[in-house]
Every structure is written in C-alpha cells, then in structure tokens.
Design a protein around this motif. Sequence first.
Motif, PDB file in Angstrom:
ATOM      1  N   TRP A 143      70.876  64.699  11.346  1.00 59.74           N
ATOM      2  CA  TRP A 143      72.185  65.181  10.896  1.00 59.74           C
ATOM      3  C   TRP A 143      73.304  64.168  11.149  1.00 59.74           C
ATOM      4  O   TRP A 143      74.394  64.294  10.584  1.00 59.74           O
TER       5      TRP A 143
ATOM      6  N   ARG B 278      64.719  63.209  30.907  1.00 59.62           N
ATOM      7  CA  ARG B 278      63.365  62.901  30.443  1.00 59.62           C
ATOM      8  C   ARG B 278      63.088  63.426  29.030  1.00 59.62           C
ATOM      9  O   ARG B 278      62.343  62.794  28.264  1.00 59.62           O
TER      10      ARG B 278
ATOM     11  N   LEU C 171      66.259  60.298  34.498  1.00 58.31           N
ATOM     12  CA  LEU C 171      65.974  61.210  35.608  1.00 58.31           C
ATOM     13  C   LEU C 171      64.803  62.108  35.219  1.00 58.31           C
ATOM     14  O   LEU C 171      64.785  62.696  34.127  1.00 58.31           O
TER      15      LEU C 171
ATOM     16  N   LEU D 261      74.026  60.569  28.863  1.00 56.43           N
ATOM     17  CA  LEU D 261      73.618  60.993  27.518  1.00 56.43           C
ATOM     18  C   LEU D 261      72.651  62.168  27.620  1.00 56.43           C
ATOM     19  O   LEU D 261      71.594  62.175  26.996  1.00 56.43           O
TER      20      LEU D 261
END
Length: 184
Positions: free
Chosen positions: A31, A57, A81, A120
């Motif tokens: 998108w 992850r 992480l 993020l």
Amino acid sequence: MEPQTAAGKVLWHFTMSLDGFVAGPGHSMDWMQGLEEGERDVVADYVATTGAVLGGRDGWDAFPDASMTYGGRWSGATFVLTHHPGDAAPSPGVTFLDCDVAEAVRIALEAADGKNVEVLSPTIGAQLLERGLLDEIDIHIAPVLLGDGIRLYDNPGGSPIPLTLVNGDSGRIEVGLRFRPLRA
Ligand SMILES: NC(=O)c1ccc[n+]([C@@H]2O[C@H](COP(=O)([O-])OP(=O)(O)OC[C@H]3O[C@@H](n4cnc5c(N)ncnc54)[C@H](OP(=O)(O)O)[C@@H]3O)[C@@H](O)[C@H]2O)c1
C-alpha cells in the motif's frame, strides 16, 4: 513538517494509513508503493539524522534485509529485539538482542553516536512509551484506508496517551486533512 534534527533522540517513525495502520495484514507494505514525497526530499532528512535502527523480530522476519532501509539510502547499525536470537540467520550490520527494552535503547543510542535512534516497531515503541523512553513520534499519513493490519498503537482497555503537536501553532490543535475516495 520541519526537517528532522539529529540530537540523540529516540523516534517512532512511520508512514501510516489514515486509519492508523503501519502495515497491512501479514506485514504487507504494498500500500506504500507510489506514494509521493512532496517538494522536499524527506527521506534525505532521516537518512542524515538516523544513527541506528531498532526493530522487532516480526518486522525483521517479514523483511530480513537491513540494506534496504530507506530504499538502500541509509546505512548504519540495525538492532533487532527477540527472545530467541539463536535461530536468527546472521546478517551484515544487524545485531540481535535479547535484553530489556531500555537496555536495547541504550545500546542503540551508543551506536547512533549522537544521531537519532529510529524505532521501527509498534510493539517496541509502545513499551518505550510506557517507560517514558520515547522522545518523538514522527508520522507521515498516507492517503489510504487499510481496515486491517498492524496498528501504530494497540492498547485495548488502556487510557488515552495525551500528545503535544510539535510542528504547529499550538500543541493541542487539531490537524485538518481532507481526502476523497478514488473511484475505480
Ligand atoms: N509503515 C512504516 O513506515 C513501517 C516502517 C518500518 C516497519 N514497518 C512495519 O512494522 C511492522 C512491525 O511489526 P510488529 O511491531 O508487529 O512486530 P515487531 O515489533 O517487529 O516484532 C515483535 C516481536 O519483537 C520481539 N520483541 C518485542 N519486544 C521485545 C522485548 N522487549 N524483548 C524481546 N523481544 C521483543 C518479539 O519477538 P520474539 O517472538 O522473537 O521474542 C516480538 O514477538 C512490520 O510489519 C514492518 O513492516 C512499517
């Protein structure tokens, strides 16, 4: 929006659908294709001011390629992480961490060396928000409704988190946006 500045900040930075999703179902990102940037090269701001990236992850497993961060324009340390780093395939520039989220941020800030750390990951950002470790939330709203996927902030039963708008005349001002449905 004013250009981002490098100041050792911890940022949640996302392109988000109008209805609050940062990824579609199954982590789909199609998108975002064809989105235009506007007059300024906004990506260049983040490429220049980001020293390290911290993700989770699930996002990593969906797109296991740090060389494509910001379309390949950014390079730096990437931290992922996970509670099970042992089964992650090694990747250049990527460090898998299994530690407290505050320790992960400390490690990423050290690697960022005065630049910002971009988080993020919605899940990690929410943990940092709760711990008071998130400095800014930078959002670019895409002209699309997704209706399903991964929300920026998902906390059913939780309390509202008040925010202050940094790039406006008043921190409590409503931001007006007007869209029209594109008809086939
Ligand atoms: N729209 C945009 O601009 C944009 C930009 C970047 C990314 N994204 C999208 O954002 C999505 C990220 O997905 P997500 O937030 O659902 O998942 P995620 O944060 O990437 O992954 C969640 C996983 O991270 C690990 N994790 C999280 N907190 C942890 C902690 N405190 N300690 C140890 N491990 C921890 C756990 O993995 P384990 O199960 O291994 O323990 C957890 O299951 C992806 O779809 C990605 O494509 C969007």
